[in-house]
Design an enzyme around this catalytic site. Sequence first.
Site, PDB file in Angstrom:
ATOM      1  N   GLU A  54       0.882  -1.172   0.000  1.00 12.58           N
ATOM      2  CA  GLU A  54       0.000   0.000   0.000  1.00 12.58           C
ATOM      3  C   GLU A  54       0.916   1.217   0.000  1.00 12.58           C
ATOM      4  OE1 GLU A  54      -2.719   0.065   3.291  1.00 12.58           O
ATOM      5  OE2 GLU A  54      -3.750   1.882   2.607  1.00 12.58           O
ATOM      6  N   GLU A  99      -8.994  10.179   5.384  1.00 10.98           N
ATOM      7  CA  GLU A  99      -9.230   9.225   6.467  1.00 10.98           C
ATOM      8  C   GLU A  99      -9.586  10.039   7.701  1.00 10.98           C
ATOM      9  OE1 GLU A  99      -6.558   5.305   6.115  1.00 10.98           O
ATOM     10  OE2 GLU A  99      -5.379   7.141   6.220  1.00 10.98           O
TER      11      GLU A  99
END
Length: 251
Positions: free
Chosen positions: A143, A232
């Site tokens: 990621e 986020e």
Amino acid sequence: MQAFLHLLPLLASFAFSSVTPSRPLEPRQDSECGQFTTISSGSFTVGADEWGASSGTGSQCAEINGVNDGSLAWDTTWTWSDGPSNVKSFTNVVSSSTYCEALSSIGSIPTSWSWSYSGSAIRANVVYDTFLGSSCSGAQDYEVMVWLGTFGGVDPLSNNGYPPTPTASPTIGDYTFNLVIGTEGSSTVYSFVGVSNITGFSGNLIDFYDYLETNQGLPSDYYVQSIAAGTEVFTGSDAELSTSSYTISMS
Ligand SMILES: *[C@@H]1O[C@H](CO)[C@@H](O)[C@H](O)[C@H]1NC(C)=O
């Protein structure tokens, strides 16, 4: 399933408006609230993705304000409390102009993002979140995140404690980032965290992958499976991430 069903009325109304040529089409003004809802315009899809909602209390909405010359304007508004260290949501945009492709055959991923954040006691980031695997359908072994904004002292996943000690502080394009490395299950998470908030970002995501190939052994035969750009969210109230312009392409 719910997201899919939701698309049907959108498609229907779009098809209907296209058969009334005497009236100019207005910019799309779609908004949606709900845990996994999506809204689309042009090549862009904005998804709520409130995957961590059960770790707190709150609500969130997202809105597409228009697409102009391949540039998306969108925003998300939210209030979340409890679980200060838990991510509640990653409301984000993906574009069909990026697609699964091997690193070795990607020349360029130019992107720009102009944004602002407002609200109270915000703990959140503003971030590109991308996944790589050995094939388009393979496990997400890597990621790679690029943090353009950090609010309320939230940290990326770290293998060396919190606050993390950066592995390196490379300058990539016009900006300096702290590189933090974390491990989640069998996948490695590379987080490039801007040393200051980059509210008018213009860069090339391939530069981050090139850096990791040279310095961290990221395999060049790996595939960039997905690229999302969003926020986020941990906690805060009356918050709004507003994007006045977002562009991305891949060639
Ligand atoms: C981003 O802006 C917020 C609000 O001004 C500030 O608290 C935060 O420290 C900034 N983040 C960085 C990485 O400078």
